[in-house]
Design a protein around this motif. Sequence first.
Motif, PDB file in Angstrom:
ATOM      1  N   LEU A  51      19.081 -23.858  -2.472  1.00 17.31           N
ATOM      2  CA  LEU A  51      19.246 -25.249  -2.055  1.00 17.31           C
ATOM      3  C   LEU A  51      18.575 -25.496  -0.710  1.00 17.31           C
ATOM      4  N   GLN A  52      18.620 -24.501   0.171  1.00 11.92           N
ATOM      5  CA  GLN A  52      18.054 -24.651   1.506  1.00 11.92           C
ATOM      6  C   GLN A  52      16.528 -24.760   1.460  1.00 11.92           C
ATOM      7  N   THR A 102      14.678 -25.645  -0.972  1.00 16.36           N
ATOM      8  CA  THR A 102      14.207 -26.825  -1.710  1.00 16.36           C
ATOM      9  C   THR A 102      14.814 -28.117  -1.164  1.00 16.36           C
ATOM     10  N   ASN A 103      15.422 -28.021   0.006  1.00 14.01           N
ATOM     11  CA  ASN A 103      16.146 -29.158   0.578  1.00 14.01           C
ATOM     12  C   ASN A 103      15.235 -30.337   0.888  1.00 14.01           C
ATOM     13  N   GLN A 104      14.048 -30.056   1.427  1.00 14.54           N
ATOM     14  CA  GLN A 104      13.160 -31.129   1.859  1.00 14.54           C
ATOM     15  C   GLN A 104      12.448 -31.813   0.696  1.00 14.54           C
ATOM     16  N   GLY A 115      12.999 -31.015  -2.801  1.00  8.19           N
ATOM     17  CA  GLY A 115      13.632 -30.979  -4.116  1.00  8.19           C
ATOM     18  C   GLY A 115      12.802 -30.127  -5.059  1.00  8.19           C
ATOM     19  N   THR A 148      16.026 -27.097  -8.089  1.00  8.14           N
ATOM     20  CA  THR A 148      17.254 -26.747  -7.362  1.00  8.14           C
ATOM     21  C   THR A 148      18.297 -26.105  -8.270  1.00  8.14           C
TER      22      THR A 148
END
Length: 392
Positions: free
Chosen positions: A141-142, A144-146, A148, A314
Amino acid sequence: MFFSDLKKMLKENIRDYGMFIALFAIIIGFSILTDGVFISPRNISNLINSVGYIAVLAVGMTLIIVIRHIDLSVGYLAGFAGAIVAILLTRYNMSIFVAIPIVLVLGIVVGLFNGFLVGKVGVPAFVVSLAGMMIFRGALLQVTNQTGTIIIKNQTFNNIGNGFIPDFPFINIEGIHVVTLVIGILGICLYIISEFRNRNKKLNYNFEVPSMPIFTLKLVLVSAMIGYITWILARYNGLSWTVVIVLIVTALYNYLTNKTVLGRHIYAVGGNPEAAALSGINVKNITYFVFASMSMLSALSGILYTSRLQSATTTAGMGFELDAIAAAYVGGVSAAGGVGKVTGSIIGALVMASLSNGMNLMGVGISYQYIIRGAILILAVVFDVVTRNRNS
Protein backbone atom coordinates in the motif's frame (compact mmCIF):
# COMPACT_ATOMS: atom_id res chain seq x y z
CA MET A 1 -3.18 -61.07 -13.34
CA PHE A 2 -3.14 -57.70 -15.11
CA PHE A 3 -6.10 -56.30 -13.19
CA SER A 4 -4.82 -57.62 -9.85
CA ASP A 5 -1.45 -55.94 -10.50
CA LEU A 6 -3.22 -52.74 -11.50
CA LYS A 7 -5.34 -52.78 -8.34
CA LYS A 8 -2.25 -53.39 -6.21
CA MET A 9 -0.30 -50.56 -7.86
CA LEU A 10 -3.15 -48.08 -7.45
CA LYS A 11 -3.61 -49.08 -3.82
CA GLU A 12 0.09 -48.71 -2.99
CA ASN A 13 0.56 -45.49 -4.97
CA ILE A 14 -2.80 -43.84 -4.51
CA ARG A 15 -1.15 -40.61 -3.28
CA ASP A 16 0.82 -40.32 -6.53
CA TYR A 17 -1.93 -41.26 -8.94
CA GLY A 18 -5.00 -39.96 -7.11
CA MET A 19 -4.66 -36.38 -8.34
CA PHE A 20 -4.03 -37.44 -11.93
CA ILE A 21 -7.23 -39.46 -11.80
CA ALA A 22 -9.07 -36.50 -10.22
CA LEU A 23 -7.77 -34.07 -12.85
CA PHE A 24 -8.77 -36.44 -15.64
CA ALA A 25 -12.27 -36.81 -14.15
CA ILE A 26 -12.62 -33.00 -13.82
CA ILE A 27 -11.61 -32.47 -17.45
CA ILE A 28 -14.05 -35.10 -18.71
CA GLY A 29 -16.85 -33.86 -16.45
CA PHE A 30 -16.58 -30.16 -17.33
CA SER A 31 -16.09 -30.99 -21.03
CA ILE A 32 -19.47 -32.73 -20.99
CA LEU A 33 -21.20 -30.12 -18.84
CA THR A 34 -19.96 -27.20 -20.96
CA ASP A 35 -20.53 -28.89 -24.34
CA GLY A 36 -16.81 -28.95 -25.08
CA VAL A 37 -16.08 -25.30 -24.26
CA PHE A 38 -13.88 -26.30 -21.30
CA ILE A 39 -11.58 -28.40 -23.48
CA SER A 40 -11.35 -25.82 -26.30
CA PRO A 41 -7.79 -24.74 -27.20
CA ARG A 42 -8.42 -21.14 -26.18
CA ASN A 43 -9.83 -22.03 -22.76
CA ILE A 44 -7.14 -24.62 -21.96
CA SER A 45 -4.42 -22.17 -22.96
CA ASN A 46 -5.90 -19.42 -20.78
CA LEU A 47 -6.41 -21.86 -17.91
CA ILE A 48 -2.81 -23.07 -17.93
CA ASN A 49 -1.42 -19.54 -18.30
CA SER A 50 -3.59 -18.16 -15.49
CA VAL A 51 -2.41 -20.80 -13.01
CA GLY A 52 1.29 -20.05 -13.56
CA TYR A 53 1.89 -17.70 -10.64
CA ILE A 54 0.04 -20.00 -8.20
CA ALA A 55 1.92 -23.05 -9.51
CA VAL A 56 5.25 -21.35 -8.79
CA LEU A 57 4.10 -20.56 -5.24
CA ALA A 58 2.86 -24.14 -4.79
CA VAL A 59 6.33 -25.48 -5.60
CA GLY A 60 7.90 -23.47 -2.79
CA MET A 61 5.01 -24.16 -0.41
CA THR A 62 5.54 -27.88 -0.94
CA LEU A 63 8.99 -27.73 0.64
CA ILE A 64 7.75 -25.46 3.43
CA ILE A 65 5.02 -27.93 4.43
CA VAL A 66 7.35 -30.90 3.97
CA ILE A 67 9.60 -29.52 6.74
CA ARG A 68 6.51 -28.99 8.93
CA HIS A 69 6.20 -25.23 8.63
CA ILE A 70 3.88 -22.75 6.90
CA ASP A 71 4.38 -19.39 5.20
CA LEU A 72 1.41 -17.01 5.11
CA SER A 73 3.42 -14.05 3.83
CA VAL A 74 3.96 -15.32 0.28
CA GLY A 75 0.86 -13.68 -1.19
CA TYR A 76 1.54 -10.09 -0.24
CA LEU A 77 5.27 -10.61 -0.70
CA ALA A 78 4.44 -11.52 -4.31
CA GLY A 79 2.28 -8.38 -4.60
CA PHE A 80 5.03 -6.22 -3.09
CA ALA A 81 7.68 -7.76 -5.35
CA GLY A 82 5.49 -7.06 -8.36
CA ALA A 83 5.12 -3.42 -7.29
CA ILE A 84 8.89 -3.07 -6.82
CA VAL A 85 9.67 -4.45 -10.28
CA ALA A 86 7.01 -2.12 -11.73
CA ILE A 87 8.62 0.90 -10.03
CA LEU A 88 12.09 -0.11 -11.22
CA LEU A 89 10.84 -0.44 -14.80
CA THR A 90 8.69 2.69 -14.94
CA ARG A 91 10.21 5.21 -12.55
CA TYR A 92 13.89 4.28 -12.96
CA ASN A 93 13.73 2.92 -16.54
CA MET A 94 15.75 -0.16 -15.62
CA SER A 95 16.23 -3.05 -17.98
CA ILE A 96 14.28 -6.20 -17.11
CA PHE A 97 17.63 -8.01 -16.95
CA VAL A 98 18.54 -5.78 -14.00
CA ALA A 99 15.15 -5.25 -12.35
CA ILE A 100 14.10 -8.91 -12.22
CA PRO A 101 17.33 -10.19 -10.56
CA ILE A 102 17.10 -7.36 -8.00
CA VAL A 103 13.58 -8.43 -7.04
CA LEU A 104 14.54 -12.12 -6.89
CA VAL A 105 17.49 -11.30 -4.62
CA LEU A 106 15.13 -9.22 -2.45
CA GLY A 107 12.96 -12.32 -2.10
CA ILE A 108 15.95 -14.43 -1.06
CA VAL A 109 16.96 -11.87 1.59
CA VAL A 110 13.42 -11.82 3.01
CA GLY A 111 13.35 -15.61 3.09
CA LEU A 112 16.69 -15.85 4.86
CA PHE A 113 15.43 -13.45 7.52
CA ASN A 114 12.27 -15.51 7.98
CA GLY A 115 14.32 -18.69 8.12
CA PHE A 116 16.62 -17.14 10.73
CA LEU A 117 13.67 -16.21 12.95
CA VAL A 118 12.20 -19.71 12.63
CA GLY A 119 15.34 -21.86 12.61
CA LYS A 120 17.68 -19.90 14.87
CA VAL A 121 15.52 -17.78 17.17
CA GLY A 122 12.76 -20.37 17.40
CA VAL A 123 9.78 -18.15 16.59
CA PRO A 124 6.89 -20.26 15.23
CA ALA A 125 6.65 -20.05 11.44
CA PHE A 126 2.95 -19.20 11.68
CA VAL A 127 3.73 -16.07 13.73
CA VAL A 128 6.68 -15.02 11.56
CA SER A 129 4.75 -15.40 8.33
CA LEU A 130 1.60 -13.79 9.73
CA ALA A 131 3.68 -10.76 10.71
CA GLY A 132 5.28 -10.78 7.27
CA MET A 133 1.83 -10.94 5.69
CA MET A 134 0.81 -7.74 7.46
CA ILE A 135 4.15 -6.01 6.85
CA PHE A 136 4.12 -6.66 3.10
CA ARG A 137 0.46 -5.73 2.86
CA GLY A 138 1.35 -2.35 4.36
CA ALA A 139 4.50 -2.06 2.24
CA LEU A 140 2.48 -2.73 -0.92
CA LEU A 141 0.00 0.00 0.00
CA GLN A 142 2.87 2.36 0.80
CA VAL A 143 4.77 1.97 -2.49
CA THR A 144 1.54 2.31 -4.50
CA ASN A 145 0.18 5.13 -2.34
CA GLN A 146 0.94 7.96 -4.76
CA THR A 147 -0.06 6.42 -8.06
CA GLY A 148 -2.33 3.53 -7.12
CA THR A 149 -2.16 1.13 -10.04
CA ILE A 150 1.22 1.30 -11.77
CA ILE A 151 0.86 0.75 -15.52
CA ILE A 152 3.82 -1.02 -17.15
CA LYS A 153 4.50 -0.20 -20.81
CA ASN A 154 7.63 -2.33 -21.15
CA GLN A 155 6.52 -4.80 -23.84
CA THR A 156 9.38 -7.22 -23.18
CA PHE A 157 8.35 -7.52 -19.55
CA ASN A 158 4.66 -7.83 -20.40
CA ASN A 159 5.42 -10.66 -22.81
CA ILE A 160 6.57 -12.78 -19.88
CA GLY A 161 2.98 -13.09 -18.73
CA ASN A 162 1.18 -12.71 -22.05
CA GLY A 163 3.59 -13.71 -24.82
CA PHE A 164 4.17 -17.05 -26.51
CA ILE A 165 7.36 -18.70 -27.70
CA PRO A 166 8.04 -18.03 -31.41
CA ASP A 167 7.49 -20.69 -34.02
CA PHE A 168 9.99 -21.89 -36.62
CA PRO A 169 10.24 -19.13 -39.27
CA PHE A 170 10.89 -21.66 -42.05
CA ILE A 171 7.99 -24.02 -41.23
CA ASN A 172 4.47 -22.72 -41.65
CA ILE A 173 1.56 -25.07 -40.99
CA GLU A 174 -1.65 -23.11 -40.77
CA GLY A 175 -3.27 -23.33 -37.36
CA ILE A 176 -0.44 -25.36 -35.80
CA HIS A 177 2.45 -24.12 -33.62
CA VAL A 178 5.23 -26.50 -34.68
CA VAL A 179 7.74 -25.61 -31.94
CA THR A 180 5.17 -26.56 -29.29
CA LEU A 181 4.63 -29.94 -30.96
CA VAL A 182 8.40 -30.56 -31.08
CA ILE A 183 8.76 -29.65 -27.39
CA GLY A 184 5.87 -31.96 -26.54
CA ILE A 185 7.41 -34.87 -28.45
CA LEU A 186 10.77 -34.27 -26.76
CA GLY A 187 9.01 -34.13 -23.39
CA ILE A 188 7.36 -37.49 -24.02
CA CYS A 189 10.68 -39.03 -25.08
CA LEU A 190 12.48 -37.69 -22.01
CA TYR A 191 9.68 -38.98 -19.77
CA ILE A 192 9.86 -42.48 -21.26
CA ILE A 193 13.67 -42.58 -21.03
CA SER A 194 13.54 -41.38 -17.40
CA GLU A 195 10.96 -44.01 -16.45
CA PHE A 196 13.00 -46.82 -18.01
CA ARG A 197 16.14 -45.62 -16.23
CA ASN A 198 14.35 -45.51 -12.87
CA ARG A 199 12.89 -48.98 -13.48
CA ASN A 200 16.28 -50.47 -14.39
CA LYS A 201 17.90 -48.82 -11.38
CA LYS A 202 15.30 -50.36 -9.05
CA LEU A 203 15.78 -53.77 -10.68
CA ASN A 204 19.54 -53.52 -10.14
CA TYR A 205 18.93 -53.03 -6.42
CA ASN A 206 16.29 -55.80 -6.35
CA PHE A 207 13.48 -53.36 -5.55
CA GLU A 208 9.92 -54.25 -6.45
CA VAL A 209 8.68 -52.73 -9.72
CA PRO A 210 5.33 -52.90 -11.55
CA SER A 211 4.88 -55.65 -14.11
CA MET A 212 5.75 -54.74 -17.69
CA PRO A 213 2.08 -54.50 -18.83
CA ILE A 214 1.29 -52.11 -15.95
CA PHE A 215 4.47 -50.16 -16.61
CA THR A 216 3.59 -49.90 -20.30
CA LEU A 217 0.05 -48.77 -19.49
CA LYS A 218 1.41 -46.00 -17.29
CA LEU A 219 3.78 -44.84 -20.04
CA VAL A 220 0.99 -44.83 -22.61
CA LEU A 221 -1.50 -42.93 -20.43
CA VAL A 222 0.95 -40.23 -19.27
CA SER A 223 2.41 -39.84 -22.77
CA ALA A 224 -1.09 -39.55 -24.22
CA MET A 225 -1.99 -36.86 -21.68
CA ILE A 226 1.19 -34.86 -22.43
CA GLY A 227 0.62 -35.29 -26.15
CA TYR A 228 -3.02 -34.25 -25.98
CA ILE A 229 -2.34 -31.09 -23.96
CA THR A 230 0.54 -30.25 -26.31
CA TRP A 231 -1.74 -30.69 -29.32
CA ILE A 232 -4.41 -28.44 -27.79
CA LEU A 233 -1.86 -25.70 -27.04
CA ALA A 234 -0.30 -26.04 -30.51
CA ARG A 235 -3.71 -25.39 -32.08
CA TYR A 236 -3.96 -22.03 -30.29
CA ASN A 237 -0.81 -19.96 -29.84
CA GLY A 238 1.56 -22.62 -28.53
CA LEU A 239 3.44 -22.61 -25.26
CA SER A 240 3.49 -19.31 -23.40
CA TRP A 241 6.56 -17.96 -21.67
CA THR A 242 4.71 -18.38 -18.37
CA VAL A 243 4.32 -22.12 -18.99
CA VAL A 244 7.98 -22.38 -19.98
CA ILE A 245 9.03 -20.70 -16.72
CA VAL A 246 6.75 -22.98 -14.67
CA LEU A 247 8.15 -26.06 -16.44
CA ILE A 248 11.73 -24.94 -15.75
CA VAL A 249 10.99 -24.26 -12.07
CA THR A 250 9.21 -27.60 -11.73
CA ALA A 251 12.05 -29.50 -13.43
CA LEU A 252 14.71 -27.83 -11.26
CA TYR A 253 12.89 -28.47 -7.99
CA ASN A 254 11.91 -31.98 -9.00
CA TYR A 255 15.58 -32.72 -9.64
CA LEU A 256 16.56 -31.03 -6.38
CA THR A 257 14.12 -33.04 -4.27
CA ASN A 258 14.66 -36.41 -5.96
CA LYS A 259 18.26 -36.49 -7.12
CA THR A 260 20.34 -34.47 -4.65
CA VAL A 261 21.62 -34.86 -1.10
CA LEU A 262 19.96 -31.56 -0.19
CA GLY A 263 16.61 -32.93 -1.30
CA ARG A 264 17.03 -36.05 0.82
CA HIS A 265 17.95 -33.90 3.80
CA ILE A 266 14.81 -31.78 3.33
CA TYR A 267 12.59 -34.86 3.50
CA ALA A 268 14.60 -36.26 6.41
CA VAL A 269 14.03 -33.04 8.38
CA GLY A 270 10.34 -33.17 7.54
CA GLY A 271 10.04 -36.81 8.53
CA ASN A 272 11.73 -36.42 11.91
CA PRO A 273 13.69 -33.24 12.75
CA GLU A 274 15.22 -34.71 15.92
CA ALA A 275 16.46 -37.85 14.17
CA ALA A 276 17.75 -35.77 11.27
CA ALA A 277 19.77 -33.58 13.65
CA LEU A 278 21.19 -36.64 15.42
CA SER A 279 22.25 -38.09 12.06
CA GLY A 280 24.33 -34.99 11.34
CA ILE A 281 21.94 -32.93 9.20
CA ASN A 282 22.05 -29.20 9.88
CA VAL A 283 18.35 -28.55 10.43
CA LYS A 284 18.88 -24.79 10.71
CA ASN A 285 20.56 -24.57 7.31
CA ILE A 286 17.78 -26.61 5.74
CA THR A 287 15.25 -24.21 7.27
CA TYR A 288 17.18 -21.20 5.92
CA PHE A 289 17.29 -22.70 2.43
CA VAL A 290 13.62 -23.68 2.27
CA PHE A 291 12.38 -20.28 3.46
CA ALA A 292 14.78 -18.44 1.13
CA SER A 293 13.58 -20.62 -1.73
CA MET A 294 9.96 -19.92 -0.86
CA SER A 295 10.41 -16.15 -0.81
CA MET A 296 12.40 -16.17 -4.05
CA LEU A 297 9.57 -18.08 -5.72
CA SER A 298 7.13 -15.58 -4.20
CA ALA A 299 9.04 -12.79 -5.92
CA LEU A 300 8.96 -14.76 -9.19
CA SER A 301 5.22 -15.30 -8.74
CA GLY A 302 4.77 -11.55 -8.27
CA ILE A 303 6.72 -10.91 -11.47
CA LEU A 304 4.54 -13.35 -13.43
CA TYR A 305 1.33 -11.88 -12.02
CA THR A 306 2.36 -8.28 -12.61
CA SER A 307 3.48 -9.11 -16.13
CA ARG A 308 0.17 -10.84 -16.87
CA LEU A 309 -1.82 -7.81 -15.66
CA GLN A 310 0.72 -5.42 -17.24
CA SER A 311 0.44 -3.40 -14.06
CA ALA A 312 0.98 -3.49 -10.28
CA THR A 313 -2.16 -3.05 -8.20
CA THR A 314 -2.87 -2.36 -4.54
CA THR A 315 -4.70 -5.68 -4.16
CA ALA A 316 -2.07 -7.87 -5.83
CA GLY A 317 -1.27 -11.01 -3.87
CA MET A 318 -4.54 -11.17 -1.96
CA GLY A 319 -5.34 -14.83 -1.26
CA PHE A 320 -2.34 -16.19 -3.15
CA GLU A 321 -1.01 -17.93 -0.05
CA LEU A 322 -4.30 -19.77 0.49
CA ASP A 323 -4.37 -20.95 -3.14
CA ALA A 324 -0.76 -22.16 -2.87
CA ILE A 325 -1.40 -24.02 0.40
CA ALA A 326 -4.55 -25.59 -1.04
CA ALA A 327 -2.69 -26.67 -4.20
CA ALA A 328 0.04 -28.30 -2.12
CA TYR A 329 -2.38 -30.21 0.10
CA VAL A 330 -4.62 -31.25 -2.78
CA GLY A 331 -1.47 -32.34 -4.64
CA GLY A 332 -0.61 -34.86 -1.93
CA VAL A 333 1.64 -33.02 0.52
CA SER A 334 1.17 -34.47 3.99
CA ALA A 335 -0.02 -32.19 6.78
CA ALA A 336 2.34 -34.12 9.08
CA GLY A 337 5.40 -33.23 6.99
CA GLY A 338 7.99 -35.38 5.27
CA VAL A 339 5.77 -36.39 2.34
CA GLY A 340 4.95 -34.55 -0.87
CA LYS A 341 6.11 -34.03 -4.44
CA VAL A 342 6.63 -30.87 -6.44
CA THR A 343 4.88 -32.42 -9.45
CA GLY A 344 1.93 -33.34 -7.24
CA SER A 345 1.52 -29.72 -6.15
CA ILE A 346 1.54 -28.58 -9.78
CA ILE A 347 -1.27 -31.06 -10.48
CA GLY A 348 -3.02 -29.78 -7.34
CA ALA A 349 -2.82 -26.23 -8.67
CA LEU A 350 -4.28 -27.39 -12.00
CA VAL A 351 -7.08 -29.24 -10.19
CA MET A 352 -8.09 -26.15 -8.19
CA ALA A 353 -7.80 -23.86 -11.22
CA SER A 354 -9.80 -26.30 -13.36
CA LEU A 355 -12.56 -26.38 -10.76
CA SER A 356 -12.78 -22.58 -10.73
CA ASN A 357 -12.60 -22.32 -14.50
CA GLY A 358 -15.20 -25.00 -15.10
CA MET A 359 -17.61 -23.56 -12.55
CA ASN A 360 -17.20 -20.09 -14.07
CA LEU A 361 -18.09 -21.48 -17.49
CA MET A 362 -21.17 -23.10 -15.97
CA GLY A 363 -22.20 -19.87 -14.26
CA VAL A 364 -21.83 -21.19 -10.72
CA GLY A 365 -21.94 -18.38 -8.15
CA ILE A 366 -18.71 -17.33 -6.45
CA SER A 367 -20.13 -18.24 -3.02
CA TYR A 368 -20.72 -21.83 -4.11
CA GLN A 369 -17.28 -21.93 -5.71
CA TYR A 370 -15.61 -21.12 -2.38
CA ILE A 371 -17.71 -23.75 -0.62
CA ILE A 372 -16.82 -26.44 -3.17
CA ARG A 373 -13.12 -25.59 -3.19
CA GLY A 374 -13.06 -25.64 0.61
CA ALA A 375 -14.76 -29.03 0.62
CA ILE A 376 -12.16 -30.36 -1.84
CA LEU A 377 -9.37 -29.13 0.46
CA ILE A 378 -10.95 -30.85 3.48
CA LEU A 379 -11.32 -34.08 1.52
CA ALA A 380 -7.64 -33.93 0.49
CA VAL A 381 -6.46 -33.53 4.10
CA VAL A 382 -8.85 -36.25 5.33
CA PHE A 383 -7.50 -38.53 2.60
CA ASP A 384 -3.95 -37.79 3.78
CA VAL A 385 -4.78 -38.59 7.41
CA VAL A 386 -6.65 -41.79 6.55
CA THR A 387 -3.94 -43.16 4.25
CA ARG A 388 -1.21 -42.22 6.72
CA ASN A 389 -3.00 -44.01 9.58
CA ARG A 390 -3.59 -47.03 7.37
CA ASN A 391 0.06 -47.26 6.37
CA SER A 392 1.21 -46.92 9.97
